[in-house]
Design an enzyme around this catalytic site. Structure first.
Site, PDB file in Angstrom:
ATOM      1  CD  GLN A 231      -7.216  -4.563   3.986  1.00 52.37           C
ATOM      2  OE1 GLN A 231      -8.141  -5.299   4.329  1.00 52.37           O
ATOM      3  NE2 GLN A 231      -7.410  -3.334   3.565  1.00 52.37           N
TER       4      GLN A 231
ATOM      5  CG  ASP B 188       0.177  -2.322   5.999  1.00 52.20           C
ATOM      6  OD1 ASP B 188      -0.826  -2.420   6.741  1.00 52.20           O
ATOM      7  OD2 ASP B 188       0.153  -1.736   4.906  1.00 52.20           O
TER       8      ASP B 188
ATOM      9  CB  CYS C 232      -3.660   3.116  -1.674  1.00 52.68           C
ATOM     10  SG  CYS C 232      -4.919   4.305  -1.241  1.00 52.68           S
TER      11      CYS C 232
ATOM     12  CG  HIS D 160      -1.936   0.951   1.376  1.00 57.09           C
ATOM     13  ND1 HIS D 160      -1.693   2.259   1.684  1.00 57.09           N
ATOM     14  CD2 HIS D 160      -3.281   0.839   1.245  1.00 57.09           C
ATOM     15  CE1 HIS D 160      -2.848   2.920   1.734  1.00 57.09           C
ATOM     16  NE2 HIS D 160      -3.830   2.077   1.479  1.00 57.09           N
TER      17      HIS D 160
ATOM     18  CE  LYS E  30      -8.212   0.161   5.475  1.00 54.10           C
ATOM     19  NZ  LYS E  30      -6.980   0.061   4.695  1.00 54.10           N
TER      20      LYS E  30
HETATM   21  C1  LIG Z   1      -5.992   0.745   4.499  1.00 45.47           C
HETATM   22  C2  LIG Z   1      -4.606   0.293   4.401  1.00 45.47           C
HETATM   23  C3  LIG Z   1      -3.548   1.098   4.824  1.00 45.47           C
HETATM   24  C4  LIG Z   1      -3.735   2.512   5.290  1.00 45.47           C
HETATM   25  O1  LIG Z   1      -4.545   2.570   6.402  1.00 45.47           O
HETATM   26  P1  LIG Z   1      -5.119   3.975   6.906  1.00 45.47           P
HETATM   27  O2  LIG Z   1      -6.182   3.571   7.846  1.00 45.47           O
HETATM   28  O3  LIG Z   1      -5.648   4.674   5.695  1.00 45.47           O
HETATM   29  O4  LIG Z   1      -4.001   4.700   7.545  1.00 45.47           O
HETATM   30  C5  LIG Z   1      -2.277   0.588   4.754  1.00 45.47           C
HETATM   31  N1  LIG Z   1      -2.053  -0.647   4.307  1.00 45.47           N
HETATM   32  C6  LIG Z   1      -3.040  -1.464   3.897  1.00 45.47           C
HETATM   33  C7  LIG Z   1      -2.715  -2.844   3.431  1.00 45.47           C
HETATM   34  C8  LIG Z   1      -4.350  -1.016   3.921  1.00 45.47           C
HETATM   35  O5  LIG Z   1      -5.318  -1.816   3.497  1.00 45.47           O
END
Ligand SMILES: *Cc1c(COP(=O)(O)O)cnc(C)c1O
Length: 407
Positions: A200, A197, A361, A120, A223
């Site tokens: 998800q 990260d 993104c 991302h 999320k």
């Molecule tokens: C949504 C997402 C982000 C960014 O998260 P934010 O809540 O917008 O800061 C980063 N990495 C992944 C894989 C995402 O799905």
């Protein structure tokens, strides 16, 4: 997963363009259950005050609620201590915190930062900036045809020059799940840290940061059924202890002089200013909600839905599905012939079906897939097989529509 779960999400109970809403955009943001909405309402109606300073009753209630949420989150991802949980605005802020605090202190010229091409933008640009600032180099673990990486390639890419490996646990576009535990072991063998990260993964899988042995882990509340504006950075205590704050001001200080100041201990030294108190309360309520249902049950439900979606969608001619076959999470990305995904999403919306269309993104991943954008259906605990059927029916309509248009 029983249908009463869906009923706990008030927003899902509405018609869009004359059809009952089918929400398939949870990878962008999830909907919120009544329990979380009520917790926010209760907080503002009864407990609202600033934290860590009020001697009055509301101040201590707000502090208990805020710190209670930190405890819930620490347990939820199995951190050793609440000192390892820094509240942030979300994944983006958490990743930036690591890049701008840990980064310059530990990365220098000639060092390497290892990523994948499916990260991302939030797990890509902070490292680009760090590399520019320090003279470090970015390296990418190559992707296989289906978007997976191999440990052999990871072994080749991660070297003694590597200082940071930054990678998503679960990809928001491909639904790929990466072998974090094995990657952490490789990184550690070379003296590097691994930054995960978890935007998800946290909503969909049981996460155990100690078992993964990751050094940093980031997540976004919105999320995982919590409000927007709250997220967290997990970091191993020794690493966080050694790091400098990046935001300075109220709340994070111990003693302030005219020329010098000192910081509070962990985790507060990283939480300058009035924190996201209501957001944390909402995150705590969301964690309670998810745990009552059970992360294993949620994960199983999504795997079943993803398999069903894959099977139904693969029967539509001209539909290209990207990503691996046996998905572990409910994310399916596709294109319908060469119709622009925005047009596909518009027709689906007319049928009450909400999907995301765009680059998600992940522009470097789009380039790798050789497309400018895709459509994406993403599932969560409130989705049902009926939602998949509605998606398929709407796609068949879209296909007829565009065949007619083009023909
Ligand atoms: C949504 C997402 C982000 C960014 O998260 P934010 O809540 O917008 O800061 C980063 N990495 C992944 C894989 C995402 O799905």
């Amino acid at each position: 997963m029983n249908s009463t779960i869906r009923e706990q999400f008030p927003i899902l109970n509405q018609n869009i363009n004359g059809h009952p809403l089918v929400y398939l955009d949870s990878a962008a943001t999830s909907q919120k259950p009544r329990q979380v909405i009520d917790a926010l309402k209760h907080y503002y109606e009864w407990d609202n005050a600033n934290v860590h300073r009020g001697v009055h009753t509301l101040g201590s209630r707000a502090t208990d609620a805020y710190e209670g949420a930190r405890e819930k989150l620490a347990k939820f991802i199995n951190a050793r201590s609440t000192k390892e949980i820094i509240f942030t605005r979300g994944t983006t802020t958490a990743l930036n915190l690591v890049a701008s605090s840990y980064g310059p202190a530990n990365v220098g010229e000639g060092d390497e930062i290892v990523l994948t091409q499916m990260e991302h933008h939030s797990n890509l640009i902070p490292w680009q900036q760090l590399a520019k600032k320090t003279g470090a180099t970015l390296k990418y673990i190559p992707l296989q045809q289906d978007g997976n990486i191999t440990l052999e390639d990871a072994e080749k890419t991660i070297t003694d020059r590597t200082k940071i490996v930054a990678i998503a646990y679960v990809s928001n576009v491909m639904g790929v799940t990466h072998p974090i535990k094995e990657l952490a072991a490789i990184a550690h063998r070379h003296g590097a840290v691994i930054v995960v990260d978890g935007a998800q993964s946290t909503p969909h899988l049981k996460v155990d940061v100690q078992d993964l042995d990751c050094d940093f882990y980031t997540l976004s509340g919105h999320k995982m059924c919590a409000p927007t504006g709250i997220g967290a950075l997990y970091g191993k205590r020794a690493l966080l202890e050694a790091m400098e704050p990046v935001e300075f001001g109220g709340e994070m200080i111990d003693d302030v002089g005219l020329y010098e100041s000192t910081w509070k201990e962990l985790p507060w030294k990283f939480e300058g200013g009035t924190p996201i108190i209501a957001g944390a309360v909402g995150l705590g309520a969301a964690i309670d909600f998810l745990q009552e249902i059970g992360m294993d049950a949620i994960h199983n439900h999504e795997m079943k839905l993803a398999a069903y979606a894959e099977q139904r969608l693969s029967q539509i001619d001209d539909l290209t599905i990207y990503g691996p076959r046996n998905r572990e999470v409910g994310v399916v990305t596709f294109n319908l012939g060469d119709v622009h995904p925005h047009d596909v999403a518009t027709v689906l919306d007319a049928e009450g079906v909400a999907v995301r269309a765009g680059h998600h993104c992940c522009q470097p991943l789009m380039r790798w897939l050789q497309v400018s954008s895709t459509a994406r259906a993403s599932f969560y605990l409130y989705n049902t097989e009926e939602d998949v059927d509605r998606l398929v029916d709407a796609l068949i309509k879209a296909k007829e529509y565009f065949t007619y248009e083009l023909g």
